[in-house]
Design a protein around this motif. Structure first.
Motif, short mmCIF file in Angstrom:
data_model
loop_
_atom_site.label_atom_id
_atom_site.label_comp_id
_atom_site.label_asym_id
_atom_site.label_seq_id
_atom_site.Cartn_x
_atom_site.Cartn_y
_atom_site.Cartn_z
N LEU A 15 25.33 -99.82 43.26
CA LEU A 15 25.37 -98.38 43.51
C LEU A 15 23.98 -97.77 43.36
O LEU A 15 23.54 -96.96 44.19
CB LEU A 15 26.35 -97.72 42.54
N ILE A 16 23.27 -98.16 42.30
CA ILE A 16 21.91 -97.65 42.07
C ILE A 16 20.97 -98.12 43.17
O ILE A 16 20.15 -97.34 43.68
CB ILE A 16 21.40 -98.11 40.69
N ALA A 19 21.61 -96.12 46.32
CA ALA A 19 21.15 -94.74 46.15
C ALA A 19 19.62 -94.69 46.22
O ALA A 19 19.04 -93.79 46.84
CB ALA A 19 21.64 -94.19 44.81
N ALA A 41 23.05 -91.61 42.64
CA ALA A 41 23.94 -92.70 42.23
C ALA A 41 25.05 -92.22 41.30
O ALA A 41 26.07 -92.89 41.16
CB ALA A 41 23.14 -93.81 41.56
#
Length: 207
Positions: A15-16, A19, A41
């Motif tokens: 996810l990070i 993002a 994120a």
């Protein structure tokens, strides 16, 4: 049932990373910030720094993930597969912020003190593997060296997409790739093979 800790950590890292790619695509390395990436994120500072210690670490991770951000086409073989790859990548650059970010960072890497051609070499290796298949199919001229042409193609594609980015925000990129193949194919394969190949933009045989 609670999500296992290891799976949750892997999901948070992904996810990070995604993002960060979106923010780098929009802002470039210098305009991006850890806070912008955290907000995108939806993670805490602790969650961010558990996975990535700095913006530079994030940039390196995004830059090295180019091929993981793409679903490669499975159809085609030999030279047609090489041609299809270039048009598929052109479409990804027009629509996929993740691959755009990774390629932008490869160009901007001097801003974060890096000089690393690994991403480019990865593309050379992939193209070379397709060209070896083309050799086995009898599609290459005898004087063509697979590695050398792979280097030429990656270099030419990189220059074309950068030129297109500046000129039209990549709106004309596929047309530029058509031109690229128009001039590269005569030095790569015979007229008979060229007649059987298709370019993506109009799906007509290459000439």
């Amino acid at each position: 049932m609670a999500e296992p800790k290891q799976e949750r950590a892997a999901r948070t890292r992904e996810l990070i990373l995604r993002a960060a790619a979106e923010v780098f695509d929009e802002c470039g390395y210098s305009g991006a910030s850890i806070s912008k990436i955290m907000n995108r994120a939806g993670v805490t500072q602790g969650g961010m720094y558990f996975h990535f210690k700095s913006k530079k670490c994030l940039a390196l991770a995004v830059m090295s993930s180019q091929q993981t951000f793409i679903d490669f086409p499975s159809e085609g073989a030999g030279l047609q597969r090489v041609i299809d790859l270039t048009f598929h990548l052109a479409r990804e650059l027009q629509t996929n912020p993740l691959i755009r970010a990774s390629i932008r960072l490869a160009v901007e890497q001097g801003e974060f003190g890096v000089r690393d051609d690994t991403a480019y070499q990865d593309w050379v290796a992939l193209v070379e593997s397709y060209l070896r298949e083309a050799r086995q199919r009898g599609e290459l001229l005898p004087e063509v060296d697979e590695h050398e042409f792979a280097v030429v193609l990656v270099s030419a594609f990189t220059g074309s997409q950068l030129f297109s980015s500046v000129s039209s925000d990549r709106a004309d990129l596929q047309g530029r790739i058509v031109l690229l193949w128009r001039y590269l194919l005569p030095g790569l394969t015979s007229p008979e093979t060229r007649a059987s190949l298709r370019v993506e933009q109009d799906r007509t045989p290459a000439t």
